[in-house]
Scaffold this motif. Structure first.
Motif, mmCIF file in Angstrom:
data_model
loop_
_atom_site.group_PDB
_atom_site.id
_atom_site.type_symbol
_atom_site.label_atom_id
_atom_site.label_comp_id
_atom_site.label_asym_id
_atom_site.label_seq_id
_atom_site.Cartn_x
_atom_site.Cartn_y
_atom_site.Cartn_z
ATOM 1 N N LEU A 424 14.316 -11.214 -8.842
ATOM 2 C CA LEU A 424 13.258 -10.555 -8.082
ATOM 3 C C LEU A 424 12.424 -9.665 -8.994
ATOM 4 O O LEU A 424 12.926 -9.147 -10.003
ATOM 5 C CB LEU A 424 13.869 -9.708 -6.965
ATOM 6 C CG LEU A 424 14.655 -10.474 -5.890
ATOM 7 C CD1 LEU A 424 15.352 -9.485 -4.946
ATOM 8 C CD2 LEU A 424 13.743 -11.395 -5.103
ATOM 9 N N PRO A 425 11.154 -9.457 -8.676
ATOM 10 C CA PRO A 425 10.355 -8.524 -9.477
ATOM 11 C C PRO A 425 10.930 -7.116 -9.374
ATOM 12 O O PRO A 425 11.641 -6.790 -8.421
ATOM 13 C CB PRO A 425 8.965 -8.614 -8.836
ATOM 14 C CG PRO A 425 9.193 -9.138 -7.469
ATOM 15 C CD PRO A 425 10.389 -10.026 -7.540
ATOM 16 N N THR A 426 10.647 -6.311 -10.372
ATOM 17 C CA THR A 426 11.134 -4.934 -10.382
ATOM 18 C C THR A 426 9.960 -3.962 -10.379
ATOM 19 O O THR A 426 8.859 -4.291 -10.830
ATOM 20 C CB THR A 426 12.003 -4.653 -11.616
ATOM 21 O OG1 THR A 426 11.226 -4.882 -12.806
ATOM 22 C CG2 THR A 426 13.236 -5.537 -11.628
ATOM 23 N N LEU A 433 2.427 2.853 -5.103
ATOM 24 C CA LEU A 433 2.693 1.747 -4.189
ATOM 25 C C LEU A 433 1.829 0.534 -4.519
ATOM 26 O O LEU A 433 2.259 -0.610 -4.340
ATOM 27 C CB LEU A 433 2.439 2.193 -2.748
ATOM 28 C CG LEU A 433 3.334 3.321 -2.212
ATOM 29 C CD1 LEU A 433 3.053 3.562 -0.734
ATOM 30 C CD2 LEU A 433 4.806 3.002 -2.423
ATOM 31 N N SER A 434 0.623 0.766 -5.015
ATOM 32 C CA SER A 434 -0.248 -0.366 -5.366
ATOM 33 C C SER A 434 0.350 -1.191 -6.501
ATOM 34 O O SER A 434 0.201 -2.419 -6.538
ATOM 35 C CB SER A 434 -1.639 0.139 -5.765
ATOM 36 O OG SER A 434 -1.556 1.065 -6.836
ATOM 37 N N ALA A 439 3.304 -6.180 -8.119
ATOM 38 C CA ALA A 439 4.501 -6.820 -8.656
ATOM 39 C C ALA A 439 5.014 -7.909 -7.722
ATOM 40 O O ALA A 439 5.517 -8.948 -8.179
ATOM 41 C CB ALA A 439 5.585 -5.777 -8.895
ATOM 42 N N LEU A 440 4.877 -7.698 -6.416
ATOM 43 C CA LEU A 440 5.317 -8.708 -5.448
ATOM 44 C C LEU A 440 4.482 -9.974 -5.540
ATOM 45 O O LEU A 440 5.007 -11.089 -5.423
ATOM 46 C CB LEU A 440 5.236 -8.148 -4.023
ATOM 47 C CG LEU A 440 6.267 -7.093 -3.620
ATOM 48 C CD1 LEU A 440 6.000 -6.628 -2.198
ATOM 49 C CD2 LEU A 440 7.674 -7.655 -3.726
ATOM 50 N N GLY A 441 3.180 -9.823 -5.752
ATOM 51 C CA GLY A 441 2.297 -10.969 -5.753
ATOM 52 C C GLY A 441 2.366 -11.711 -4.438
ATOM 53 O O GLY A 441 2.649 -11.128 -3.386
ATOM 54 N N ALA A 442 2.151 -13.010 -4.479
ATOM 55 C CA ALA A 442 2.193 -13.805 -3.254
ATOM 56 C C ALA A 442 3.537 -14.475 -3.044
ATOM 57 O O ALA A 442 3.836 -14.962 -1.956
ATOM 58 C CB ALA A 442 1.095 -14.864 -3.304
ATOM 59 N N ALA A 443 4.386 -14.485 -4.096
ATOM 60 C CA ALA A 443 5.605 -15.295 -4.044
ATOM 61 C C ALA A 443 6.826 -14.563 -3.515
ATOM 62 O O ALA A 443 7.804 -15.188 -3.123
ATOM 63 C CB ALA A 443 5.905 -15.848 -5.433
ATOM 64 N N HIS A 444 6.779 -13.214 -3.500
ATOM 65 C CA HIS A 444 7.992 -12.464 -3.169
ATOM 66 C C HIS A 444 7.762 -11.534 -1.987
ATOM 67 O O HIS A 444 6.667 -10.990 -1.814
ATOM 68 C CB HIS A 444 8.452 -11.649 -4.374
ATOM 69 C CG HIS A 444 8.787 -12.482 -5.574
ATOM 70 N ND1 HIS A 444 9.986 -13.136 -5.717
ATOM 71 C CD2 HIS A 444 8.065 -12.768 -6.686
ATOM 72 C CE1 HIS A 444 10.000 -13.789 -6.862
ATOM 73 N NE2 HIS A 444 8.840 -13.584 -7.472
ATOM 74 N N LEU A 458 16.054 -2.108 -2.654
ATOM 75 C CA LEU A 458 14.989 -3.092 -2.490
ATOM 76 C C LEU A 458 13.864 -2.456 -1.699
ATOM 77 O O LEU A 458 14.109 -1.666 -0.779
ATOM 78 C CB LEU A 458 15.481 -4.332 -1.735
ATOM 79 C CG LEU A 458 16.365 -5.343 -2.453
ATOM 80 C CD1 LEU A 458 16.663 -6.521 -1.525
ATOM 81 C CD2 LEU A 458 15.740 -5.838 -3.739
ATOM 82 N N VAL A 459 12.632 -2.775 -2.062
ATOM 83 C CA VAL A 459 11.504 -2.343 -1.250
ATOM 84 C C VAL A 459 10.790 -3.603 -0.762
ATOM 85 O O VAL A 459 10.484 -4.492 -1.555
ATOM 86 C CB VAL A 459 10.553 -1.417 -2.058
ATOM 87 C CG1 VAL A 459 9.970 -2.109 -3.279
ATOM 88 C CG2 VAL A 459 9.433 -0.911 -1.149
ATOM 89 N N HIS A 460 10.607 -3.681 0.551
ATOM 90 C CA HIS A 460 10.005 -4.871 1.160
ATOM 91 C C HIS A 460 8.497 -4.671 1.352
ATOM 92 O O HIS A 460 8.001 -3.550 1.458
ATOM 93 C CB HIS A 460 10.680 -5.163 2.509
ATOM 94 C CG HIS A 460 12.131 -5.549 2.356
ATOM 95 N ND1 HIS A 460 12.537 -6.847 2.221
ATOM 96 C CD2 HIS A 460 13.255 -4.786 2.307
ATOM 97 C CE1 HIS A 460 13.855 -6.885 2.093
ATOM 98 N NE2 HIS A 460 14.312 -5.643 2.146
ATOM 99 N N ARG A 461 7.798 -5.779 1.398
ATOM 100 C CA ARG A 461 6.350 -5.751 1.520
ATOM 101 C C ARG A 461 5.908 -4.896 2.704
ATOM 102 O O ARG A 461 4.923 -4.150 2.627
ATOM 103 C CB ARG A 461 5.817 -7.177 1.657
ATOM 104 C CG ARG A 461 4.278 -7.272 1.623
ATOM 105 C CD ARG A 461 3.827 -8.710 1.802
ATOM 106 N NE ARG A 461 4.347 -9.594 0.774
ATOM 107 C CZ ARG A 461 3.751 -9.765 -0.394
ATOM 108 N NH1 ARG A 461 2.641 -9.109 -0.691
ATOM 109 N NH2 ARG A 461 4.266 -10.611 -1.283
ATOM 110 N N SER A 462 6.643 -4.980 3.826
ATOM 111 C CA SER A 462 6.254 -4.226 5.024
ATOM 112 C C SER A 462 6.255 -2.720 4.793
ATOM 113 O O SER A 462 5.434 -1.998 5.378
ATOM 114 C CB SER A 462 7.186 -4.578 6.176
ATOM 115 O OG SER A 462 8.536 -4.273 5.849
ATOM 116 N N ARG A 463 7.157 -2.230 3.901
ATOM 117 C CA ARG A 463 7.196 -0.796 3.614
ATOM 118 C C ARG A 463 6.015 -0.369 2.736
ATOM 119 O O ARG A 463 5.588 0.790 2.779
ATOM 120 C CB ARG A 463 8.500 -0.428 2.889
ATOM 121 C CG ARG A 463 9.765 -0.645 3.692
ATOM 122 C CD ARG A 463 9.846 0.302 4.914
ATOM 123 N NE ARG A 463 9.794 1.691 4.565
ATOM 124 C CZ ARG A 463 10.863 2.416 4.180
ATOM 125 N NH1 ARG A 463 12.045 1.842 4.096
ATOM 126 N NH2 ARG A 463 10.728 3.709 3.914
#
Length: 466
Positions: A424-426, A433-434, A439-444, A458-463
């Motif tokens: 997973l990306p780190t 936050l940006s 780091a998440l991009g579109a794949a994670h 872990l930090v999720h996209r929704s957070r």
């Protein structure tokens, strides 16, 4: 001003600087701290001394002859010293460098005319691709080759018995009471410490500065982020052998320094004392400052700063790098008001899955995890710290495991490697936050949050999107 006939004559003879701002004497307590600035040696590090000593000893013994090849495994500094000395003497110099070393070191080696081979050190030492095994094979295959082997070469500590120790004793007029240095190969602290103990009739105390997880001082052997110091042990290593250059009986005690303290102390040394030294200097200085606080003005602490910070400008002395790995949490500038990852950090401990787990064991561990995804990490017999980012080998998705089991494509007792997902990306805990969203991009859908280079959440996209 000195005039030298050769650059090798300029090895050693480094000055002492009193650290008037960092030693805290302004509050009326503690001992004075002086720094032995080894980065002012001709090759930029204390390893120049060992390199010259080892080459001279090999020439005397007939192990290194005209037209020969010098080979060594190094995090960089010893190789640089060998390159300077070896190329001036007409030898071919082939240096195996850890793939985790700062890029600048390889660039410096090439600039001095060395041939550089990158190889991993994050493997069991017995693995044929480990750096030490690679250079040993080269030494056996190349005619006229000599392997310096700084870890077990007696000429390494002997260099410091003959030069570093006497210099410090003379520079302090025999007033030194405490000597502080890091332990990598062990040559510097063993040789210097032995001389200072002998000449002072045992009055000088020798303190080893060690990364918190290094096994030298009783750590769990997990990875750390300070180069050229300490002793890491891969969980798959069959036999943990310590360097013969390290003489543990010379060290009176250790100060165990966390990575964050080491890195930020090196940063502070540059900003407050004007000395740009490397991260292992930060470890040694942090240990020296701790030592000095418990002493009085009649004592005198000397700390050895082994190398220059110029070799780490892309890593340990870069604010961006420090943020990326979770070591720095202050804003980039006074106007930066964007919340950081710390503001959305999940207080619950991170669930990681052992790389040796079965699919059934992985699924059981993942069921209570929000999102059903977890990093997979190397299994370590003893673990006293959160998993280091460098020990994360992939990820596992509970929904993928359930689907594979339901469809008969896998069985619960299958190893999880059959469904191992990508790492997973780190994101560092102090990054905006940006940066985490980028780091998440579109794949994670989630990223691993790092504090001091270790996976804590872990930090999720929704957070991140609110």
């Amino acid at each position: 001003m000195a005039v030298y006939e050769s650059v090798t004559d300029a090895i050693g003879g480094t000055p002492l600087f009193r650290l008037s701002r960092l030693s805290g004497l302004g509050d009326g307590g503690g001992a004075p701290v002086y720094a032995k600035a080894e980065f002012l040696s001709i090759g930029g590090s204390v390893k120049d001394r060992a390199a010259l000593s080892m080459v001279q000893a090999a020439e005397r013994a007939g192990l290194l002859r005209p037209g020969g090849t010098i080979i060594e495994a190094t995090s960089g500094n010893t190789g640089i010293g060998l390159a300077i000395i070896g190329r001036q003497r007409g030898y071919r110099v082939l240096v195996g460098v850890s793939d985790r070393s700062a890029r600048e070191k390889s660039d410096i080696l090439r600039a001095y005319g060395a041939e550089v081979l990158l190889a991993p050190t994050s493997l069991p030492k017995e693995h044929p691709d480990h750096l030490f095994q690679v250079v040993r094979r080269l030494a056996e295959e190349i005619p006229g080759a000599w392997l310096a082997n700084q870890y077990d070469n007696p000429a390494n500590p002997d260099a410091h018995v003959r030069t570093t120790g006497p210099e410090i004793w003379e520079q302090t007029g025999g007033r030194i009471t405490h000597f502080v240095a890091g332990v990598g190969t062990g040559g510097t602290i063993s040789g210097t410490g032995a001389y200072l103990k002998q000449v002072s009739a045992g009055r000088v105390s020798v303190i080893g500065a060690d990364p918190e997880s290094s096994v030298y001082s009783g750590g769990d052997g997990s990875p750390y982020f300070v180069e050229s110091i300490g002793h890491f042990v891969h969980p798959g290593t069959v036999e943990d052998l310590w360097p013969e250059s390290f003489h543990p009986g010379v060290v009176d005690r250790f100060e165990r320094i966390p990575d964050r303290e080491s890195l930020l102390t090196a940063r502070q040394l540059a900003r407050e004392e004007g000395l740009l030294a490397g991260p292992s200097s930060g470890t040694a200085l942090a240990a020296a400052l701790r030592t000095a606080r418990g002493l009085g003005p009649e004592d005198l602490v000397v700390v050895l700063l082994p190398d220059s910070g110029r070799s780490y400008l892309s890593k340990a002395l870069s604010d961006d790098w420090l943020r990326q790995w979770g070591f720095l949490e202050e804003p980039r500038d006074a106007d930066d008001k964007e919340p950081t990852v710390r503001s959305v950090l999940d207080p619950a401990p991170l669930t990681t899955v052992s790389s040796r787990a079965t699919l059934g064991e992985a699924l059981a561990a993942l069921r209570p995890v929000p999102g059903g995804v977890a990093p997979v990490a190397l299994e370590r017999q003893e673990r006293r710290h959160p998993v280091s980012a460098s020990e994360v080998t992939g990820s596992i998705d509970g929904s993928a495991v359930e689907a594979a089991l339901a469809e008969g494509r896998a069985r619960p007792d299958d190893p999880l490697t059959a469904l191992l997902g990508p790492v997973l990306p780190t994101v560092g805990v102090g990054q905006p936050l940006s940066d985490a969203l980028a780091a998440l991009g579109a794949a994670h859908s989630a990223a691993v949050v790092l504090v001091d280079g270790r996976a804590v959440s872990l930090v999720h996209r929704s957070r991140l999107t609110g």
